[in-house]
Design an enzyme around this catalytic site. Structure first.
Site, PDB file in Angstrom:
ATOM      1  N   GLU A 145     -10.519 -21.235   6.886  1.00  0.00           N
ATOM      2  CA  GLU A 145     -11.026 -22.514   7.432  1.00  0.00           C
ATOM      3  C   GLU A 145     -12.529 -22.489   8.081  1.00  0.00           C
ATOM      4  O   GLU A 145     -12.835 -21.909   9.174  1.00  0.00           O
ATOM      5  CB  GLU A 145     -10.075 -23.334   8.232  1.00  0.00           C
ATOM      6  CG  GLU A 145     -10.780 -24.686   8.912  1.00  0.00           C
ATOM      7  CD  GLU A 145      -9.771 -25.006   9.788  1.00  0.00           C
ATOM      8  OE1 GLU A 145      -9.626 -26.219  10.200  1.00  0.00           O
ATOM      9  OE2 GLU A 145      -8.956 -24.337  10.197  1.00  0.00           O
ATOM     10  N   GLU A 242      -4.616 -33.212  12.730  1.00  0.00           N
ATOM     11  CA  GLU A 242      -4.594 -32.205  13.667  1.00  0.00           C
ATOM     12  C   GLU A 242      -5.787 -32.745  14.846  1.00  0.00           C
ATOM     13  O   GLU A 242      -6.807 -32.516  14.748  1.00  0.00           O
ATOM     14  CB  GLU A 242      -5.253 -30.694  13.050  1.00  0.00           C
ATOM     15  CG  GLU A 242      -5.396 -30.045  13.981  1.00  0.00           C
ATOM     16  CD  GLU A 242      -5.973 -28.659  13.685  1.00  0.00           C
ATOM     17  OE1 GLU A 242      -5.478 -27.470  13.931  1.00  0.00           O
ATOM     18  OE2 GLU A 242      -7.026 -28.685  12.915  1.00  0.00           O
TER      19      GLU A 242
END
Length: 261
Positions: A145, A242
């Site tokens: 990521e 998130e």
């Protein structure tokens, strides 16, 4: 696709949501709130059986978990791109894959850490190849990521193009990109364009408001448009919430119905 035609499923990231609860109870809270899946950051202090029981009770899949940060007190946010720390990095990778397989989690996010340069690149690629080889027999996919420099200064992996190049270099069939709309917007902008460009290697999607990482119904990104575009491109897996709620998580969930359709 017209925005009103999009139907999105959401995953609760329990690294930020319901953090006041033990992980098994947080999983149950996510189910009660209408989430279709859950994900977490570092579940390792929670016995595997407790997580398995909660997942079985709620019938929710656990989408992803992270490798350990390293020394969090010293500001470490991953080890996999740190030259000289290969043994420690691989220990955290095996730990994460083993835990993921035990609770039937789909993905492990291998955190790169703070590093730069050719040696860091080579170290990250080598550790990722090791991770993929360890994860493949267990049916676990590895994720990487890109993180933005505001939240993670010095982090090795910064852009979607860089992540795509590394995925291509690792050349394994069980590695993909964690595409976090929040990080992409902070670093690169053009969320939908970047998503479409890298869709073939995207394994999971996350989101939060920009720039404060709050609930997604505020800030500069119109997630109704983003989610409709993602759906139009054929992506149908749950999207990971998130974000950092202000106050109780349950009081921050008004966005779910607003953005679901």
């Amino acid at each position: 696709m017209v925005v009103g035609q999009a139907l999105s499923k959401f995953s609760a990231n329990l690294g930020f949501l319901w953090t006041e609860l033990p992980l098994p109870l947080a999983i149950c809270a996510a189910k009660a709130a209408g989430f279709a899946a859950v994900e977490c950051h570092w579940p390792y202090d929670v016995p595997v059986q407790e997580v398995k029981n909660a997942l079985a009770e709620t019938e929710l899949p656990l989408l992803a978990l992270n490798t350990r940060r390293g020394n969090g007190a010293a500001g470490e946010i991953g080890l996999a791109a740190l030259p000289g720390r290969e043994a420690e990095a691989r220990q955290t990778i095996v730990e994460a894959i083993t835990y993921a397989a035990a609770v039937a989690a789909l993905h492990v996010h291998v955190m790169a850490g703070k590093a730069q340069g050719a040696a860091a690149h080579d170290t990250f690629v080598s550790n990722l190849r090791h991770a993929c080889s360890q994860a493949k027999p267990l049916g676990v996919q590895i994720l990487i990521e890109p993180l933005n420099a505001f939240d993670a200064p010095g982090y090795f992996l910064r852009t979607t193009d860089q992540a795509r190049g590394i995925i291509d270099e690792v050349a394994a069939d069980n590695i993909a990109m964690m595409f976090d709309c929040y990080h992409v917007q902070r670093t690169e902008g053009d969320i939908v364009g970047k998503f479409e460009k890298h869709l073939p290697v995207i394994g999971h999607v996350q989101f939060a408001a920009v720039p404060d990482r709050g609930p997604p119904d505020q800030g500069e990104v119109d997630y109704a448009v983003v989610f409709a575009a993602i759906a139009a491109l054929g992506y149908s897996s749950p999207l990971g919430a998130e974000y950092k709620p202000v106050g109780a998580t349950g009081d921050s969930l008004g966005w779910m119905e607003q953005l679901r359709y």
